[in-house]
Motif scaffolding. Sequence first.
Motif, PDB file in Angstrom:
ATOM      1  N   GLU A 145      -5.058 -82.792  85.694  1.00  0.00           N
ATOM      2  CA  GLU A 145      -4.523 -81.561  85.093  1.00  0.00           C
ATOM      3  C   GLU A 145      -3.622 -81.835  83.894  1.00  0.00           C
ATOM      4  O   GLU A 145      -2.661 -81.101  83.635  1.00  0.00           O
ATOM      5  CB  GLU A 145      -3.754 -80.729  86.126  1.00  0.00           C
ATOM      6  N   GLY A 146      -3.889 -82.876  83.169  1.00  0.00           N
ATOM      7  CA  GLY A 146      -3.119 -83.182  81.966  1.00  0.00           C
ATOM      8  C   GLY A 146      -4.036 -83.317  80.772  1.00  0.00           C
ATOM      9  O   GLY A 146      -5.260 -83.407  80.920  1.00  0.00           O
ATOM     10  N   PRO A 147      -3.488 -83.320  79.562  1.00  0.00           N
ATOM     11  CA  PRO A 147      -4.321 -83.466  78.369  1.00  0.00           C
ATOM     12  C   PRO A 147      -4.914 -84.870  78.267  1.00  0.00           C
ATOM     13  O   PRO A 147      -4.212 -85.862  78.468  1.00  0.00           O
ATOM     14  CB  PRO A 147      -3.342 -83.185  77.215  1.00  0.00           C
ATOM     15  N   VAL A 148      -6.190 -84.939  77.973  1.00  0.00           N
ATOM     16  CA  VAL A 148      -6.889 -86.217  77.834  1.00  0.00           C
ATOM     17  C   VAL A 148      -7.641 -86.192  76.513  1.00  0.00           C
ATOM     18  O   VAL A 148      -8.413 -85.272  76.241  1.00  0.00           O
ATOM     19  CB  VAL A 148      -7.878 -86.454  78.996  1.00  0.00           C
ATOM     20  N   GLY A 149      -7.427 -87.191  75.688  1.00  0.00           N
ATOM     21  CA  GLY A 149      -8.068 -87.258  74.388  1.00  0.00           C
ATOM     22  C   GLY A 149      -9.528 -87.653  74.482  1.00  0.00           C
ATOM     23  O   GLY A 149     -10.003 -88.177  75.506  1.00  0.00           O
ATOM     24  N   LEU A 150     -10.239 -87.424  73.384  1.00  0.00           N
ATOM     25  CA  LEU A 150     -11.663 -87.729  73.353  1.00  0.00           C
ATOM     26  C   LEU A 150     -11.926 -89.223  73.449  1.00  0.00           C
ATOM     27  O   LEU A 150     -12.938 -89.654  74.002  1.00  0.00           O
ATOM     28  CB  LEU A 150     -12.276 -87.167  72.064  1.00  0.00           C
ATOM     29  N   PHE A 151     -11.026 -90.044  72.938  1.00  0.00           N
ATOM     30  CA  PHE A 151     -11.160 -91.501  73.042  1.00  0.00           C
ATOM     31  C   PHE A 151     -11.194 -91.936  74.501  1.00  0.00           C
ATOM     32  O   PHE A 151     -12.061 -92.718  74.915  1.00  0.00           O
ATOM     33  CB  PHE A 151      -9.999 -92.173  72.304  1.00  0.00           C
ATOM     34  N   VAL A 152     -10.262 -91.410  75.282  1.00  0.00           N
ATOM     35  CA  VAL A 152     -10.196 -91.765  76.702  1.00  0.00           C
ATOM     36  C   VAL A 152     -11.396 -91.203  77.454  1.00  0.00           C
ATOM     37  O   VAL A 152     -11.959 -91.869  78.340  1.00  0.00           O
ATOM     38  CB  VAL A 152      -8.880 -91.249  77.310  1.00  0.00           C
ATOM     39  N   LEU A 153     -11.801 -89.979  77.120  1.00  0.00           N
ATOM     40  CA  LEU A 153     -12.972 -89.384  77.766  1.00  0.00           C
ATOM     41  C   LEU A 153     -14.213 -90.236  77.539  1.00  0.00           C
ATOM     42  O   LEU A 153     -14.984 -90.509  78.469  1.00  0.00           O
ATOM     43  CB  LEU A 153     -13.215 -87.976  77.228  1.00  0.00           C
ATOM     44  N   ALA A 154     -14.418 -90.662  76.292  1.00  0.00           N
ATOM     45  CA  ALA A 154     -15.601 -91.470  75.974  1.00  0.00           C
ATOM     46  C   ALA A 154     -15.561 -92.808  76.694  1.00  0.00           C
ATOM     47  O   ALA A 154     -16.570 -93.257  77.254  1.00  0.00           O
ATOM     48  CB  ALA A 154     -15.699 -91.676  74.465  1.00  0.00           C
ATOM     49  N   ALA A 155     -14.398 -93.462  76.686  1.00  0.00           N
ATOM     50  CA  ALA A 155     -14.285 -94.752  77.377  1.00  0.00           C
ATOM     51  C   ALA A 155     -14.539 -94.606  78.866  1.00  0.00           C
ATOM     52  O   ALA A 155     -15.241 -95.422  79.489  1.00  0.00           O
ATOM     53  CB  ALA A 155     -12.896 -95.349  77.132  1.00  0.00           C
ATOM     54  N   GLY A 156     -13.981 -93.558  79.462  1.00  0.00           N
ATOM     55  CA  GLY A 156     -14.150 -93.354  80.899  1.00  0.00           C
ATOM     56  C   GLY A 156     -15.570 -93.027  81.284  1.00  0.00           C
ATOM     57  O   GLY A 156     -16.105 -93.568  82.265  1.00  0.00           O
ATOM     58  N   VAL A 157     -16.236 -92.143  80.533  1.00  0.00           N
ATOM     59  CA  VAL A 157     -17.594 -91.752  80.899  1.00  0.00           C
ATOM     60  C   VAL A 157     -18.568 -92.899  80.664  1.00  0.00           C
ATOM     61  O   VAL A 157     -19.532 -93.073  81.427  1.00  0.00           O
ATOM     62  CB  VAL A 157     -18.012 -90.478  80.132  1.00  0.00           C
ATOM     63  N   VAL A 158     -18.331 -93.727  79.648  1.00  0.00           N
ATOM     64  CA  VAL A 158     -19.182 -94.898  79.435  1.00  0.00           C
ATOM     65  C   VAL A 158     -19.051 -95.872  80.599  1.00  0.00           C
ATOM     66  O   VAL A 158     -20.053 -96.427  81.085  1.00  0.00           O
ATOM     67  CB  VAL A 158     -18.829 -95.589  78.107  1.00  0.00           C
ATOM     68  N   ALA A 159     -17.830 -96.087  81.061  1.00  0.00           N
ATOM     69  CA  ALA A 159     -17.620 -96.990  82.196  1.00  0.00           C
ATOM     70  C   ALA A 159     -18.317 -96.468  83.449  1.00  0.00           C
ATOM     71  O   ALA A 159     -18.967 -97.233  84.185  1.00  0.00           O
ATOM     72  CB  ALA A 159     -16.126 -97.163  82.451  1.00  0.00           C
ATOM     73  N   LEU A 160     -18.201 -95.174  83.704  1.00  0.00           N
ATOM     74  CA  LEU A 160     -18.832 -94.594  84.889  1.00  0.00           C
ATOM     75  C   LEU A 160     -20.355 -94.646  84.793  1.00  0.00           C
ATOM     76  O   LEU A 160     -21.038 -95.038  85.751  1.00  0.00           O
ATOM     77  CB  LEU A 160     -18.376 -93.145  85.058  1.00  0.00           C
TER      78      LEU A 160
END
Length: 260
Positions: A145-160
Amino acid sequence: MADEGRSAAIVLALVVWGLAGALFGGLFAGLHELLLVFGFTGWPLLVAAATIAAMTTATFYGAMPVALVGALAGVLASIGYLMFAGRQVDLSAIALAATGTGLVGGGFYAWAVRGDARTLAGTLTGLLAGFGAGALLAFGLDLYEGPVGLFVLAAGVVALVGTIYQISERWIGRACAGLVPVALGAPVVAALIASVVAASIWLMAGATAGHLDAMAKDLLERVAGAIPTGALGGTLGGAVTGLVLELMGFRLEDRLHDEV
């Protein structure tokens, strides 16, 4: 010598996974901004962007020749459509034309070159991995429930996506080998890639049109600005995931030997 071979394998994994992550991350970021403008929000936004990006990246990763046939079909169909459509460029029409051309091109490839059951398996694995990764990411963001930048989103979804893809690739490949006709894989995959390429060309055709309104120009600027951030995040996520998987025993060199 063994240590040198191990070091080379780790470097190879870092490079390959980093490049794949850059492609995936850039595509995911662009789709994220595009779908956001078209009304997608919450978990449908993350799932749709991750699924399309993962399916496309997995196809290039696991079936490069067929993906190139689909990309060429998408370009040729789009050029032909734009020549006759004039100023009215409809997304559904250009995608339909590219899909049909991709089916024909993929069918010719399957007839001229002996098919491989893994062609469709790689695409299906990417689709399922993207869907699962998008759902997991959406669930995690709901908890945070906090703000997440697009950089972190991309890194996380690539890892998953990378982890799910690597774990599930073998059993999905075996299932496809027993259930899906070999000749069907190349046409379906080429058609999917052709439609993605056509959608990209539709977007770029709008970018070069002189009659764009302020909303369309803002959309294109947002998509173009998001791609570098997503690519950087995807590179980091892919490199770290590749390193972890390599150390856990999911070795890239074994996969390359299996495909030879």
